[in-house]
Design a protein around this motif. Structure first.
Motif, short mmCIF file in Angstrom:
data_model
loop_
_atom_site.label_atom_id
_atom_site.label_comp_id
_atom_site.label_asym_id
_atom_site.label_seq_id
_atom_site.Cartn_x
_atom_site.Cartn_y
_atom_site.Cartn_z
N ILE A 1 -64.58 -22.14 -40.94
CA ILE A 1 -63.38 -21.31 -40.83
C ILE A 1 -63.27 -20.38 -42.03
O ILE A 1 -62.93 -19.20 -41.88
N LEU A 2 -63.58 -20.86 -43.22
CA LEU A 2 -63.53 -20.02 -44.42
C LEU A 2 -64.53 -18.87 -44.32
O LEU A 2 -64.20 -17.72 -44.63
N GLN A 3 -65.74 -19.14 -43.87
CA GLN A 3 -66.74 -18.09 -43.72
C GLN A 3 -66.33 -17.09 -42.65
O GLN A 3 -66.57 -15.90 -42.78
N ALA A 4 -65.71 -17.58 -41.58
CA ALA A 4 -65.25 -16.67 -40.52
C ALA A 4 -64.15 -15.76 -41.04
O ALA A 4 -64.10 -14.58 -40.69
N ILE A 5 -63.26 -16.28 -41.89
CA ILE A 5 -62.21 -15.45 -42.48
C ILE A 5 -62.83 -14.41 -43.40
O ILE A 5 -62.44 -13.23 -43.37
N GLN A 6 -63.79 -14.81 -44.22
CA GLN A 6 -64.42 -13.88 -45.14
C GLN A 6 -65.18 -12.78 -44.40
O GLN A 6 -65.21 -11.64 -44.84
N LEU B 1 -64.87 -16.29 -33.74
CA LEU B 1 -65.25 -17.60 -34.27
C LEU B 1 -64.01 -18.37 -34.73
O LEU B 1 -63.91 -19.58 -34.51
N LEU B 2 -63.05 -17.68 -35.33
CA LEU B 2 -61.79 -18.32 -35.73
C LEU B 2 -61.05 -18.87 -34.52
O LEU B 2 -60.55 -19.99 -34.54
#
Length: 76
Positions: free
Chosen positions: A26-31, A37-38
């Protein structure tokens, strides 16, 4: 409201111990601003929470005899 705490706790645990998991995903998808993906990750989490609640409700009816009496229309 607790879903955010659950994801944040998973993220901290995954960063501290170096585990790959949903929090880091989730963190990588936000970045990367990967909104699809989120959506998929949160859908997966929500379905898991709903299934857990359903299973807990079924087990609760089986374990507590007072709930079975209430379902049959008996007086409490």
């Amino acid at each position: 409201m607790q879903l955010g705490v659950l994801v944040a706790g998973a993220l901290v645990t995954e960063i501290v111990f170096g585990y790959p998991g949903l929090g880091r995903l989730i963190l990588q998808a936000i970045q990367n601003q990967d909104f699809f993906l989120l959506q998929g990750a949160f859908l997966f989490i929500v379905i898991g929470v709903l299934l857990a609640n359903f299973v807990i409700d079924i087990v609760y009816v089986l374990v507590d005899p007072r709930t079975r009496t209430g379902m049959q229309g008996g007086a409490a």
